[in-house]
Design a protein around this motif. Structure first.
Motif, PDB file in Angstrom:
ATOM      1  N   THR A  52      47.031  32.935  36.722  1.00  0.00           N
ATOM      2  CA  THR A  52      45.944  33.727  36.113  1.00  0.00           C
ATOM      3  C   THR A  52      45.585  34.885  37.053  1.00  0.00           C
ATOM      4  N   GLY A  53      44.861  35.851  36.499  1.00  0.00           N
ATOM      5  CA  GLY A  53      44.315  36.931  37.326  1.00  0.00           C
ATOM      6  C   GLY A  53      43.252  36.385  38.267  1.00  0.00           C
ATOM      7  N   THR A  54      42.521  35.385  37.817  1.00  0.00           N
ATOM      8  CA  THR A  54      41.483  34.761  38.660  1.00  0.00           C
ATOM      9  C   THR A  54      42.132  34.154  39.903  1.00  0.00           C
ATOM     10  N   LEU A  57      43.126  36.812  42.468  1.00  0.00           N
ATOM     11  CA  LEU A  57      42.004  37.269  43.309  1.00  0.00           C
ATOM     12  C   LEU A  57      41.650  36.224  44.363  1.00  0.00           C
ATOM     13  N   THR A  78      30.929  42.757  35.645  1.00  0.00           N
ATOM     14  CA  THR A  78      32.360  42.455  35.586  1.00  0.00           C
ATOM     15  C   THR A  78      32.503  41.097  34.927  1.00  0.00           C
ATOM     16  N   TYR A  79      33.734  40.756  34.619  1.00  0.00           N
ATOM     17  CA  TYR A  79      33.969  39.431  34.045  1.00  0.00           C
ATOM     18  C   TYR A  79      33.660  38.377  35.106  1.00  0.00           C
ATOM     19  N   VAL A 124      36.170  46.802  40.781  1.00  0.00           N
ATOM     20  CA  VAL A 124      36.697  46.365  39.477  1.00  0.00           C
ATOM     21  C   VAL A 124      37.035  47.622  38.675  1.00  0.00           C
ATOM     22  N   HIS A 153      42.156  44.987  34.368  1.00  0.00           N
ATOM     23  CA  HIS A 153      42.192  45.868  33.193  1.00  0.00           C
ATOM     24  C   HIS A 153      43.153  47.040  33.360  1.00  0.00           C
ATOM     25  N   SER A 174      45.824  40.983  35.841  1.00  0.00           N
ATOM     26  CA  SER A 174      45.784  39.833  34.929  1.00  0.00           C
ATOM     27  C   SER A 174      46.756  40.086  33.780  1.00  0.00           C
ATOM     28  N   ASP A 176      46.611  37.900  31.048  1.00  0.00           N
ATOM     29  CA  ASP A 176      46.170  36.940  30.025  1.00  0.00           C
ATOM     30  C   ASP A 176      46.472  37.498  28.637  1.00  0.00           C
ATOM     31  N   LYS A 179      45.562  41.304  27.649  1.00  0.00           N
ATOM     32  CA  LYS A 179      45.615  42.411  28.613  1.00  0.00           C
ATOM     33  C   LYS A 179      46.700  43.440  28.234  1.00  0.00           C
ATOM     34  N   TYR A 316      29.917  43.474  30.308  1.00  0.00           N
ATOM     35  CA  TYR A 316      29.871  42.027  30.444  1.00  0.00           C
ATOM     36  C   TYR A 316      28.428  41.607  30.659  1.00  0.00           C
TER      37      TYR A 316
HETATM   38  C1  PLP Z   1      37.589  42.207  35.297  1.00  0.00           C
HETATM   39  C2  PLP Z   1      38.409  40.957  35.261  1.00  0.00           C
HETATM   40  N1  PLP Z   1      38.710  40.336  36.406  1.00  0.00           N
HETATM   41  C3  PLP Z   1      39.456  39.222  36.429  1.00  0.00           C
HETATM   42  C4  PLP Z   1      39.918  38.652  35.264  1.00  0.00           C
HETATM   43  C5  PLP Z   1      40.660  37.369  35.359  1.00  0.00           C
HETATM   44  O1  PLP Z   1      41.883  37.363  34.769  1.00  0.00           O
HETATM   45  P1  PLP Z   1      42.465  36.020  34.090  1.00  0.00           P
HETATM   46  O2  PLP Z   1      41.829  35.889  32.755  1.00  0.00           O
HETATM   47  O3  PLP Z   1      43.920  36.302  34.007  1.00  0.00           O
HETATM   48  O4  PLP Z   1      42.146  34.891  34.991  1.00  0.00           O
HETATM   49  C6  PLP Z   1      39.643  39.267  34.037  1.00  0.00           C
HETATM   50  C7  PLP Z   1      40.135  38.685  32.781  1.00  0.00           C
HETATM   51  O5  PLP Z   1      39.691  38.940  31.708  1.00  0.00           O
HETATM   52  C8  PLP Z   1      38.849  40.444  34.035  1.00  0.00           C
HETATM   53  O6  PLP Z   1      38.530  41.045  32.885  1.00  0.00           O
END
Ligand code: PLP
Length: 365
Positions: A52-54, A57, A78-79, A124, A153, A174, A176, A179, A316
């Motif tokens: 994942t993008g999470t 990070l 931000t998300y 971000v 993004h 990310s 997901d 995206k 967000y």
């Molecule tokens: C700004 C931002 N950071 C991080 C993420 C995390 O990415 P992921 O959903 O792949 O974990 C997202 C996902 O929507 C995001 O919008």
């Protein structure tokens, strides 16, 4: 119903997944290695893929030795994933205001929140736009901070003639489902920092030392060693096979996203109740299309669009308002949040959809 966002999947992805399934090697192996090579060739720097993008990070922070007792500056708007990645590393996210014109981190506010514990800044790239990245890098240099770009993004966006991820400290993407390109779920870390790359190769897979190299050969380490806490954050061949096909289609996805965003800009320009976010779509590949609705009319417009079969979003809810993170107020962010509305944007939309959405908006004001 017009969807706010969606995956855009064709026969190529279906075939690619089927081929992986038929090979019966579903975990991390040659498809992941190929996807990493493709991303790396596209951006021009080493890339490591994760689930994942999470996770990207989180691992980037850990690989920079950022954790317990450290602080990371990040915009509140931000998300949740940006905040969760920081707290998962053990560090504390320090919520900052955003610039109202482009919704990227407000460095004047960030400056006020610097302490001896500040170790990094996480800009971000809201909606694909990195804002004034040059100022962010000089701020970081001046204060001795690592820069971990949350470019979830911003896959394919350009800053000063360079692709996002092709320069700077560490950049996390990310992939997901919705995206700019997708691998179902997924993410990548891109950097020239060899130490960071090598550590992430290990910690994405339970911290097993040099296991990635074996996995790429469809092998694994039996007599293993672990040097630090790791995670099960590696990417699977199923995910990578989708990503490989999506990357091939990126140019057409990009063109469509830009075209639709420019049409929104043109059609909404004259609507006095709407403020368009300041983004140059010749450079930016937009992931979402946020607008600001003036005079407390956001909820009225939201309801009207939904009643006309148009799905909208709010990107967000500010993270500093969440119980887990809350400690102070950020008046500018709270004000902006109350006006924000995200309109549909994805490559399966047509110009006629955007025309229709803008007609509904104009009928309200
Ligand atoms: C700004 C931002 N950071 C991080 C993420 C995390 O990415 P992921 O959903 O792949 O974990 C997202 C996902 O929507 C995001 O919008």
């Amino acid at each position: 119903m017009i969807r706010l966002s969606k995956s855009v999947i064709g026969n190529e992805e279906i075939l690619a997944v089927t081929n992986v399934l038929k090979k019966e090697f579903l975990g991390m192996g040659e498809e992941v290695f190929k996807f990493e090579k493709d991303i790396s060739a596209f951006i021009g720097r080493p890339a490591i893929c994760v689930n994942t993008g999470t996770a990207a990070l989180h691992l980037a922070l850990q690989a920079c030795d950022i954790g317990d007792g450290d602080e990371v500056l990040v915009q509140s708007l931000t998300y949740l994933a940006s905040f969760q990645a920081i707290s998962a590393s053990g560090a504390k996210p320090i919520a900052c205001e955003v610039n109202s014109h482009d919704l990227t981190i407000d460095l004047n506010d960030a400056y006020k929140r610097l302490t001896k514990k500040t170790k990094a800044i996480m800009p971000v790239h809201y909606s694909g736009n990195p804002g004034n990245l040059e100022s962010i890098y000089s701020f970081a240099k001046k204060h001795g901070l690592r820069v971990i770009e949350d470019a979830a993004h911003a896959f394919g966006s350009i800053y000063k003639n360079k692709l996002i991820g092709s320069f700077g400290d560490i950049c996390c993407f990310s992939f997901d489902g919705i995206k700019n390109i997708s691998s179902g779920e997924g993410g990548a870390i891109v950097t020239n920092d060899k130490n960071v790359i090598n550590r992430i190769k290990d910690i994405r897979l339970l911290g097993v030392s040099k296991d990635s190299e074996n996995r790429y050969k469809n092998e694994r380490s039996w007599e293993l060693n672990v040097n630090e806490q790791g995670w099960r954050f590696h990417m699977s061949n199923i995910m990578a096979s989708i990503g490989i096909e999506q990357l091939k289609k990126f140019k057409s996805f990009q063109q469509k996203r830009k075209e639709l965003a420019k049409l929104y800009q043109k059609l909404l320009f004259e609507v006095s109740e709407i403020e368009i976010i300041d983004i140059d779509y010749d450079l930016i590949t937009p992931h979402i299309f946020p607008i600001k609705v003036k005079n407390n009319n956001r909820d009225l417009l939201k309801t009207e669009l939904e009643q006309n079969g148009i799905q909208v979003g709010i990107h967000y809810y500010p993270n500093h308002l969440l119980k887990f993170y809350s400690n102070y107020s950020l008046p500018k962010t709270e004000r902006i949040y109350s006006n924000l509305l995200t309109l549909p944007l994805h490559p399966d939309l047509n110009k006629s959809d955007i025309d229709y959405i803008c007609k509904v908006i104009k009928s309200v004001f």
